[in-house]
Scaffold this motif. Structure first.
Motif, PDB file in Angstrom:
ATOM      1  N   TYR A  90       0.963  -1.330  -0.259  1.00 56.50           N
ATOM      2  CA  TYR A  90      -0.043  -0.002   0.101  1.00 56.50           C
ATOM      3  C   TYR A  90       1.448   0.771  -0.401  1.00 56.50           C
ATOM      4  O   TYR A  90       0.499   2.413  -0.704  1.00 56.50           O
ATOM      5  N   LEU A  91       2.221   0.779   0.785  1.00 52.77           N
ATOM      6  CA  LEU A  91       2.900   3.114   0.632  1.00 52.77           C
ATOM      7  C   LEU A  91       2.842   3.204  -0.614  1.00 52.77           C
ATOM      8  O   LEU A  91       2.884   3.977  -1.109  1.00 52.77           O
ATOM      9  N   PRO A  92       3.999   2.288  -1.203  1.00 52.24           N
ATOM     10  CA  PRO A  92       4.350   2.341  -2.695  1.00 52.24           C
ATOM     11  C   PRO A  92       2.858   2.972  -3.579  1.00 52.24           C
ATOM     12  O   PRO A  92       3.535   3.263  -4.511  1.00 52.24           O
ATOM     13  N   ARG A  93       1.923   2.554  -3.186  1.00 56.89           N
ATOM     14  CA  ARG A  93       0.578   2.404  -3.856  1.00 56.89           C
ATOM     15  C   ARG A  93       0.299   3.941  -3.304  1.00 56.89           C
ATOM     16  O   ARG A  93      -0.256   5.671  -4.378  1.00 56.89           O
ATOM     17  N   LEU A  94       0.744   4.291  -2.437  1.00 63.14           N
ATOM     18  CA  LEU A  94       0.247   6.345  -1.747  1.00 63.14           C
ATOM     19  C   LEU A  94       1.650   7.172  -2.487  1.00 63.14           C
ATOM     20  O   LEU A  94       0.979   8.367  -3.063  1.00 63.14           O
TER      21      LEU A  94
ATOM     22  N   HIS B 187       0.147  10.139  -4.525  1.00 59.03           N
ATOM     23  CA  HIS B 187       1.402  11.009  -3.922  1.00 59.03           C
ATOM     24  C   HIS B 187       1.877  12.009  -5.031  1.00 59.03           C
ATOM     25  O   HIS B 187       1.996  13.561  -5.516  1.00 59.03           O
ATOM     26  N   ALA B 188       2.602  11.530  -5.928  1.00 55.89           N
ATOM     27  CA  ALA B 188       3.487  11.932  -6.457  1.00 55.89           C
ATOM     28  C   ALA B 188       2.501  12.499  -8.237  1.00 55.89           C
ATOM     29  O   ALA B 188       3.461  13.156  -8.775  1.00 55.89           O
ATOM     30  N   SER B 189       1.715  11.991  -8.207  1.00 53.63           N
ATOM     31  CA  SER B 189       0.768  12.780  -9.169  1.00 53.63           C
ATOM     32  C   SER B 189      -0.393  13.797  -8.731  1.00 53.63           C
ATOM     33  O   SER B 189      -1.573  14.038  -9.397  1.00 53.63           O
ATOM     34  N   CYS B 190      -0.006  14.119  -7.818  1.00 55.20           N
ATOM     35  CA  CYS B 190      -0.758  14.894  -6.704  1.00 55.20           C
ATOM     36  C   CYS B 190      -0.916  16.784  -6.911  1.00 55.20           C
ATOM     37  O   CYS B 190       0.665  16.310  -6.558  1.00 55.20           O
ATOM     38  N   ASP B 191      -1.532  17.013  -7.062  1.00 56.75           N
ATOM     39  CA  ASP B 191      -1.278  19.218  -7.849  1.00 56.75           C
ATOM     40  C   ASP B 191      -1.338  19.571  -6.512  1.00 56.75           C
ATOM     41  O   ASP B 191      -1.621  21.135  -6.551  1.00 56.75           O
ATOM     42  N   ASP B 192      -2.757  19.345  -5.423  1.00 57.50           N
ATOM     43  CA  ASP B 192      -3.034  20.290  -4.527  1.00 57.50           C
ATOM     44  C   ASP B 192      -2.297  20.262  -3.691  1.00 57.50           C
ATOM     45  O   ASP B 192      -1.730  19.221  -3.107  1.00 57.50           O
ATOM     46  N   VAL B 193      -2.423  21.168  -2.295  1.00 56.49           N
ATOM     47  CA  VAL B 193      -0.553  21.158  -1.183  1.00 56.49           C
ATOM     48  C   VAL B 193      -2.269  20.428  -0.211  1.00 56.49           C
ATOM     49  O   VAL B 193      -1.243  19.583   0.374  1.00 56.49           O
ATOM     50  N   ALA B 194      -2.962  20.445  -0.542  1.00 52.24           N
ATOM     51  CA  ALA B 194      -4.271  19.825   0.629  1.00 52.24           C
ATOM     52  C   ALA B 194      -3.874  18.949   0.504  1.00 52.24           C
ATOM     53  O   ALA B 194      -3.804  17.704   1.572  1.00 52.24           O
TER      54      ALA B 194
ATOM     55  N   ARG C 214      -2.010  15.679   3.132  1.00 50.83           N
ATOM     56  CA  ARG C 214      -2.632  14.562   3.499  1.00 50.83           C
ATOM     57  C   ARG C 214      -2.413  12.939   3.093  1.00 50.83           C
ATOM     58  O   ARG C 214      -1.948  12.063   4.192  1.00 50.83           O
ATOM     59  N   PHE C 215      -1.322  13.024   2.103  1.00 51.12           N
ATOM     60  CA  PHE C 215      -0.458  11.738   1.721  1.00 51.12           C
ATOM     61  C   PHE C 215       0.553  11.698   2.470  1.00 51.12           C
ATOM     62  O   PHE C 215       1.264  10.668   3.217  1.00 51.12           O
ATOM     63  N   LYS C 216       1.173  12.992   2.958  1.00 51.28           N
ATOM     64  CA  LYS C 216       2.210  13.050   4.114  1.00 51.28           C
ATOM     65  C   LYS C 216       1.650  12.138   5.654  1.00 51.28           C
ATOM     66  O   LYS C 216       2.502  11.282   6.388  1.00 51.28           O
TER      67      LYS C 216
ATOM     68  N   LYS D 122      10.615  10.447   4.045  1.00 55.56           N
ATOM     69  CA  LYS D 122      11.147  11.327   4.304  1.00 55.56           C
ATOM     70  C   LYS D 122      11.289  12.575   3.487  1.00 55.56           C
ATOM     71  O   LYS D 122      11.101  13.878   4.034  1.00 55.56           O
ATOM     72  N   LYS D 123      11.619  12.287   2.198  1.00 58.55           N
ATOM     73  CA  LYS D 123      11.755  12.785   1.241  1.00 58.55           C
ATOM     74  C   LYS D 123      10.396  13.744   0.462  1.00 58.55           C
ATOM     75  O   LYS D 123      10.185  15.126   0.300  1.00 58.55           O
ATOM     76  N   PHE D 124       8.709  12.689   0.494  1.00 57.10           N
ATOM     77  CA  PHE D 124       7.867  13.578   0.380  1.00 57.10           C
ATOM     78  C   PHE D 124       7.199  14.585   1.975  1.00 57.10           C
ATOM     79  O   PHE D 124       6.790  15.634   1.142  1.00 57.10           O
TER      80      PHE D 124
END
Length: 142
Positions: free
Chosen positions: A23-27, A31-38, A42-44, A105-107
């Motif tokens: 599941y984590l790599p799916r997140l 996350h990598a394709s998410c464009d909005d700050v909120a 949330r993904f973090k 950590k990088k995200f």
């Protein structure tokens, strides 16, 4: 009887650990394709809680319970090629787990991630480990 109890809890820990590794790599893909700050925030939170709250404890339990089982039957396991192959695979799977932690950590630091396509491929790695480890334990090819 103790060995069977340890084995049962070891299997439960393996299931929990692989749930995180699937599941984590799916997140990361999302996350990598998410464009909005909120959404990124949330993904973090989700990634951190999944990795620290379930992933790390279950990995530690897998290693601890696995070592306990090996200790209980060391005379048998030390001569089994499949067991040594399985340990090698689990060692590399642990490296993959720590790579996931590095991405968490990088995200969290808002780095520029690889593309979601990279994470789609990265997400498939645990499937290969699972297949190989199950074959080692069930089939015991050598």
């Amino acid at each position: 009887m103790l060995f069977l109890w340890v084995k049962a809890f070891h299997i439960m820990a393996v299931v929990a650990w692989f749930a995180v590794l699937f599941y984590l790599p799916r997140l990361f893909v999302y996350h990598a394709s998410c464009d909005d700050v909120a959404g990124r925030e949330r993904f973090k939170i989700m990634e951190r809680k999944l990795y620290r709250g379930i992933g790390a404890p279950s990995m530690i339990l897998v290693w601890t319970l696995g070592a306990w089982m090996a200790y209980l039957n060391w005379d048998y396991y030390k001569t089994q090629g499949w067991f040594h192959a399985k340990l090698t695979l689990v060692f590399f799977l642990t490296g993959y787990h720590h790579m996931c932690g590095a991405y968490v950590k990088k995200f969290a630091r808002d780095f520029e991630p690889p593309s979601h396509v990279f994470f789609r491929w990265f997400n498939e790695v645990p499937v290969l480990f699972l297949a190989a480890i199950v074959i080692m334990v069930v089939v015991r090819p050598f």
